[in-house]
Scaffold this motif. Structure first.
Motif, PDB file in Angstrom:
ATOM      1  N   TRP A 181       0.858  -1.185   0.000  1.00 33.15           N
ATOM      2  CA  TRP A 181       0.000   0.000   0.000  1.00 33.15           C
ATOM      3  C   TRP A 181       0.887   1.225   0.000  1.00 33.15           C
ATOM      4  O   TRP A 181       1.930   1.256   0.646  1.00 33.15           O
ATOM      5  CB  TRP A 181      -0.897   0.014   1.230  1.00 33.15           C
ATOM      6  N   ARG A 182       0.459   2.246  -0.713  1.00 28.60           N
ATOM      7  CA  ARG A 182       1.190   3.519  -0.753  1.00 28.60           C
ATOM      8  C   ARG A 182       0.204   4.665  -0.571  1.00 28.60           C
ATOM      9  O   ARG A 182      -0.909   4.609  -1.079  1.00 28.60           O
ATOM     10  CB  ARG A 182       1.911   3.709  -2.091  1.00 28.60           C
ATOM     11  N   ARG A 183       0.655   5.670   0.164  1.00 31.08           N
ATOM     12  CA  ARG A 183      -0.126   6.883   0.342  1.00 31.08           C
ATOM     13  C   ARG A 183       0.673   8.038  -0.247  1.00 31.08           C
ATOM     14  O   ARG A 183       1.865   8.184   0.014  1.00 31.08           O
ATOM     15  CB  ARG A 183      -0.387   7.132   1.832  1.00 31.08           C
ATOM     16  N   ALA A 222       6.043   2.804   4.765  1.00 31.46           N
ATOM     17  CA  ALA A 222       6.884   1.762   5.353  1.00 31.46           C
ATOM     18  C   ALA A 222       6.055   0.818   6.222  1.00 31.46           C
ATOM     19  O   ALA A 222       6.290  -0.398   6.238  1.00 31.46           O
ATOM     20  CB  ALA A 222       8.012   2.390   6.168  1.00 31.46           C
ATOM     21  N   ALA A 223       5.069   1.360   6.921  1.00 28.53           N
ATOM     22  CA  ALA A 223       4.228   0.549   7.800  1.00 28.53           C
ATOM     23  C   ALA A 223       3.360  -0.435   7.017  1.00 28.53           C
ATOM     24  O   ALA A 223       3.023  -1.512   7.519  1.00 28.53           O
ATOM     25  CB  ALA A 223       3.352   1.447   8.666  1.00 28.53           C
ATOM     26  N   TYR A 224       3.007  -0.084   5.775  1.00 30.43           N
ATOM     27  CA  TYR A 224       2.109  -0.929   4.979  1.00 30.43           C
ATOM     28  C   TYR A 224       2.775  -1.435   3.698  1.00 30.43           C
ATOM     29  O   TYR A 224       2.116  -1.699   2.704  1.00 30.43           O
ATOM     30  CB  TYR A 224       0.823  -0.154   4.650  1.00 30.43           C
ATOM     31  N   ALA A 225       4.089  -1.606   3.750  1.00 24.24           N
ATOM     32  CA  ALA A 225       4.839  -2.044   2.567  1.00 24.24           C
ATOM     33  C   ALA A 225       4.611  -3.511   2.232  1.00 24.24           C
ATOM     34  O   ALA A 225       4.844  -3.926   1.105  1.00 24.24           O
ATOM     35  CB  ALA A 225       6.335  -1.784   2.769  1.00 24.24           C
ATOM     36  N   SER A 226       4.144  -4.296   3.192  1.00 28.01           N
ATOM     37  CA  SER A 226       3.929  -5.716   2.945  1.00 28.01           C
ATOM     38  C   SER A 226       3.065  -6.297   4.056  1.00 28.01           C
ATOM     39  O   SER A 226       3.152  -5.877   5.204  1.00 28.01           O
ATOM     40  CB  SER A 226       5.277  -6.444   2.905  1.00 28.01           C
ATOM     41  N   GLY A 227       2.223  -7.258   3.674  1.00 27.43           N
ATOM     42  CA  GLY A 227       1.515  -8.029   4.677  1.00 27.43           C
ATOM     43  C   GLY A 227       0.085  -7.642   4.976  1.00 27.43           C
ATOM     44  O   GLY A 227      -0.499  -8.152   5.924  1.00 27.43           O
ATOM     45  N   PHE A 228      -0.503  -6.737   4.194  1.00 26.29           N
ATOM     46  CA  PHE A 228      -1.869  -6.303   4.477  1.00 26.29           C
ATOM     47  C   PHE A 228      -2.726  -6.373   3.209  1.00 26.29           C
ATOM     48  O   PHE A 228      -2.457  -5.665   2.250  1.00 26.29           O
ATOM     49  CB  PHE A 228      -1.889  -4.858   4.991  1.00 26.29           C
ATOM     50  N   LYS A 229      -3.775  -7.189   3.240  1.00 29.39           N
ATOM     51  CA  LYS A 229      -4.727  -7.197   2.127  1.00 29.39           C
ATOM     52  C   LYS A 229      -5.739  -6.064   2.287  1.00 29.39           C
ATOM     53  O   LYS A 229      -6.422  -5.707   1.336  1.00 29.39           O
ATOM     54  CB  LYS A 229      -5.444  -8.541   2.039  1.00 29.39           C
ATOM     55  N   GLN A 230      -5.815  -5.497   3.490  1.00 27.28           N
ATOM     56  CA  GLN A 230      -6.708  -4.368   3.742  1.00 27.28           C
ATOM     57  C   GLN A 230      -6.087  -3.499   4.833  1.00 27.28           C
ATOM     58  O   GLN A 230      -5.312  -3.985   5.659  1.00 27.28           O
ATOM     59  CB  GLN A 230      -8.095  -4.852   4.134  1.00 27.28           C
ATOM     60  N   VAL A 231      -6.419  -2.213   4.811  1.00 22.44           N
ATOM     61  CA  VAL A 231      -5.897  -1.278   5.809  1.00 22.44           C
ATOM     62  C   VAL A 231      -7.014  -0.361   6.289  1.00 22.44           C
ATOM     63  O   VAL A 231      -7.893   0.025   5.523  1.00 22.44           O
ATOM     64  CB  VAL A 231      -4.717  -0.430   5.257  1.00 22.44           C
ATOM     65  N   ASN A 232      -6.969  -0.038   7.581  1.00 19.27           N
ATOM     66  CA  ASN A 232      -7.892   0.941   8.152  1.00 19.27           C
ATOM     67  C   ASN A 232      -7.331   2.331   7.921  1.00 19.27           C
ATOM     68  O   ASN A 232      -6.148   2.569   8.157  1.00 19.27           O
ATOM     69  CB  ASN A 232      -8.068   0.709   9.657  1.00 19.27           C
TER      70      ASN A 232
END
Length: 104
Positions: free
Chosen positions: A56-58, A75-85
């Motif tokens: 994911w990128r913002r 960096a927090a969502y660079a890998s491992g999340f199919k969804q994010v809050n």
């Protein structure tokens, strides 16, 4: 607002679903869940893709200082999340979110 990003491979495409709309207003205390969907040759294959492939990128229109900057969020969502809050605080700088699939 959410955006769609195509993967480097022509066979894969991504879409982002927002469970609570695509625009937030400051002071409304809203949040949403961004859900990634992956398609291969037009068929959804999200369940078959490992979470480690999701990046994911913002990208904010207005740069923010750490720890609210895009680099820290990315960096927090660079890998491992199919969804994010995502909350109204995450989009305060007019952020757009992207989903890439990084196939090893």
């Amino acid at each position: 607002a959410a955006a769609v990003a195509l993967v480097e491979s022509a066979n894969y495409a991504t879409e982002i679903e927002s469970t609570n709309g695509t625009e937030f207003r400051v002071g409304q205390g809203r949040q949403t869940l961004l859900v990634g969907h992956v398609f291969k040759n037009g068929a959804e294959v999200t369940a078959d893709i490992p979470e480690s492939w999701f990046r994911w990128r913002r990208v904010s229109l207005y740069p923010q200082p750490p720890p609210n900057d895009d680099a820290t969020w990315n960096a927090a969502y660079a890998s491992g999340f199919k969804q994010v809050n995502v909350s109204v605080d995450d989009v305060a700088a007019k952020a757009t979110f992207f989903l890439d699939i990084l196939k090893p």
